[in-house]
Design a protein around this motif. Structure first.
Motif, PDB file in Angstrom:
ATOM      1  N   ILE A  65       0.882  -1.174   0.000  1.00  0.00           N
ATOM      2  CA  ILE A  65       0.000   0.000   0.000  1.00  0.00           C
ATOM      3  C   ILE A  65       0.917   1.221   0.000  1.00  0.00           C
ATOM      4  N   ASP A  66       1.337   1.618  -1.176  1.00  0.00           N
ATOM      5  CA  ASP A  66       2.259   2.743  -1.297  1.00  0.00           C
ATOM      6  C   ASP A  66       1.618   3.875  -2.096  1.00  0.00           C
ATOM      7  N   PHE A  67       2.142   5.068  -1.911  1.00  0.00           N
ATOM      8  CA  PHE A  67       1.658   6.258  -2.627  1.00  0.00           C
ATOM      9  C   PHE A  67       0.157   6.499  -2.428  1.00  0.00           C
ATOM     10  N   LYS A  68      -0.342   6.267  -1.221  1.00  0.00           N
ATOM     11  CA  LYS A  68      -1.767   6.479  -0.938  1.00  0.00           C
ATOM     12  C   LYS A  68      -1.994   7.615   0.057  1.00  0.00           C
ATOM     13  N   ASN A  69      -0.946   8.337   0.391  1.00  0.00           N
ATOM     14  CA  ASN A  69      -1.064   9.467   1.317  1.00  0.00           C
ATOM     15  C   ASN A  69      -1.589   9.016   2.682  1.00  0.00           C
ATOM     16  N   ILE A  70      -1.158   7.844   3.103  1.00  0.00           N
ATOM     17  CA  ILE A  70      -1.611   7.271   4.371  1.00  0.00           C
ATOM     18  C   ILE A  70      -0.947   7.993   5.533  1.00  0.00           C
ATOM     19  N   LEU A  71      -1.771   8.430   6.446  1.00  0.00           N
ATOM     20  CA  LEU A  71      -1.300   9.099   7.648  1.00  0.00           C
ATOM     21  C   LEU A  71      -1.278   8.132   8.830  1.00  0.00           C
ATOM     22  N   LYS A  72      -2.232   7.197   8.856  1.00  0.00           N
ATOM     23  CA  LYS A  72      -2.375   6.304  10.009  1.00  0.00           C
ATOM     24  C   LYS A  72      -2.520   4.851   9.559  1.00  0.00           C
ATOM     25  N   GLU A  78      -6.133  -8.484  10.890  1.00  0.00           N
ATOM     26  CA  GLU A  78      -6.566  -9.754  10.289  1.00  0.00           C
ATOM     27  C   GLU A  78      -5.492 -10.406   9.420  1.00  0.00           C
ATOM     28  N   PHE A  79      -4.449  -9.684   9.093  1.00  0.00           N
ATOM     29  CA  PHE A  79      -3.411 -10.188   8.193  1.00  0.00           C
ATOM     30  C   PHE A  79      -2.365 -10.994   8.974  1.00  0.00           C
ATOM     31  N   THR A  80      -2.808 -12.033   9.631  1.00  0.00           N
ATOM     32  CA  THR A  80      -1.950 -12.797  10.539  1.00  0.00           C
ATOM     33  C   THR A  80      -0.876 -13.615   9.828  1.00  0.00           C
ATOM     34  N   SER A  81      -1.031 -13.883   8.543  1.00  0.00           N
ATOM     35  CA  SER A  81      -0.030 -14.652   7.792  1.00  0.00           C
ATOM     36  C   SER A  81       0.933 -13.760   7.020  1.00  0.00           C
ATOM     37  N   LEU A  82       0.734 -12.480   7.097  1.00  0.00           N
ATOM     38  CA  LEU A  82       1.527 -11.531   6.316  1.00  0.00           C
ATOM     39  C   LEU A  82       3.013 -11.646   6.647  1.00  0.00           C
ATOM     40  N   THR A  83       3.831 -11.815   5.614  1.00  0.00           N
ATOM     41  CA  THR A  83       5.279 -11.871   5.810  1.00  0.00           C
ATOM     42  C   THR A  83       5.973 -10.641   5.228  1.00  0.00           C
ATOM     43  N   LYS A  84       5.308  -9.965   4.294  1.00  0.00           N
ATOM     44  CA  LYS A  84       5.901  -8.790   3.653  1.00  0.00           C
ATOM     45  C   LYS A  84       4.866  -7.671   3.599  1.00  0.00           C
ATOM     46  N   LEU A  85       5.243  -6.511   4.124  1.00  0.00           N
ATOM     47  CA  LEU A  85       4.350  -5.352   4.130  1.00  0.00           C
ATOM     48  C   LEU A  85       5.100  -4.125   3.634  1.00  0.00           C
ATOM     49  N   GLN A  86       4.585  -3.531   2.579  1.00  0.00           N
ATOM     50  CA  GLN A  86       5.175  -2.321   2.009  1.00  0.00           C
ATOM     51  C   GLN A  86       4.224  -1.153   2.227  1.00  0.00           C
ATOM     52  N   LEU A  87       4.658  -0.206   3.030  1.00  0.00           N
ATOM     53  CA  LEU A  87       3.890   1.018   3.280  1.00  0.00           C
ATOM     54  C   LEU A  87       4.731   2.239   2.921  1.00  0.00           C
ATOM     55  N   ASP A  88       5.601   2.080   1.966  1.00  0.00           N
ATOM     56  CA  ASP A  88       6.511   3.157   1.592  1.00  0.00           C
ATOM     57  C   ASP A  88       5.786   4.289   0.862  1.00  0.00           C
ATOM     58  N   ASN A  89       6.429   5.434   0.844  1.00  0.00           N
ATOM     59  CA  ASN A  89       5.949   6.607   0.107  1.00  0.00           C
ATOM     60  C   ASN A  89       4.539   7.035   0.511  1.00  0.00           C
ATOM     61  N   ASN A  90       4.350   7.171   1.803  1.00  0.00           N
ATOM     62  CA  ASN A  90       3.118   7.704   2.365  1.00  0.00           C
ATOM     63  C   ASN A  90       3.505   8.857   3.287  1.00  0.00           C
ATOM     64  N   ILE A  91       2.647   9.212   4.209  1.00  0.00           N
ATOM     65  CA  ILE A  91       2.968  10.302   5.143  1.00  0.00           C
ATOM     66  C   ILE A  91       2.805   9.833   6.592  1.00  0.00           C
TER      67      ILE A  91
END
Length: 125
Positions: A65-72, A78-91
């Motif tokens: 989830i990148d470039f979405k202007n996420i503040l929070k 619910e993503f209990t199996s998640l091994t890779k999370l990309q939150l780059d290029n937000n705020i």
């Protein structure tokens, strides 16, 4: 000259709004998560089936989830199996709400506005 500067500012705002696909800061919500999972999920026939039946968040291994202007950061529990999370290029300013992602081994928070990091004690992989 001031008209040129005004046009330049408007063009910059336009580019930034296109870049982030939104002008207003946002919070990761259910709709954003469903869209991201669907866009990044299986393609072809498997994708059609997954779209019809729905993809359980607990089955998702990677999420971007990148470039979405996420503040929070929110609603990722619910993503209990998640091994890779990309939150780059937000705020994002405050890193929190990731404690439930106990299988996470790769986390990208680059190019954010991070001021506080909390709740990462359970991320031990």
């Amino acid at each position: 000259e001031s008209n040129f500067i005004g046009k330049q500012v408007l063009w910059t705002i336009f580019i930034m709004s296109r870049l982030y696909d939104t002008v207003e800061p946002s919070v990761i919500d259910e709709a954003m998560l469903h869209t991201a999972v669907e866009e990044q999920g299986p393609k072809d026939e498997a994708g059609k089936i997954a779209k019809q039946e729905g993809i359980e968040f607990s089955d998702v291994l990677s999420l971007r989830i990148d470039f979405k202007n996420i503040l929070k950061i929110d609603n990722l529990w619910e993503f209990t199996s998640l091994t890779k999370l990309q939150l780059d290029n937000n705020i994002i300013e405050h890193i929190e709400g990731l404690d439930e992602l106990v299988n996470l081994v790769w986390l990208d928070l680059s190019f954010n506005n991070i001021e506080v990091i909390e709740g990462l004690t359970k991320l031990t992989k």
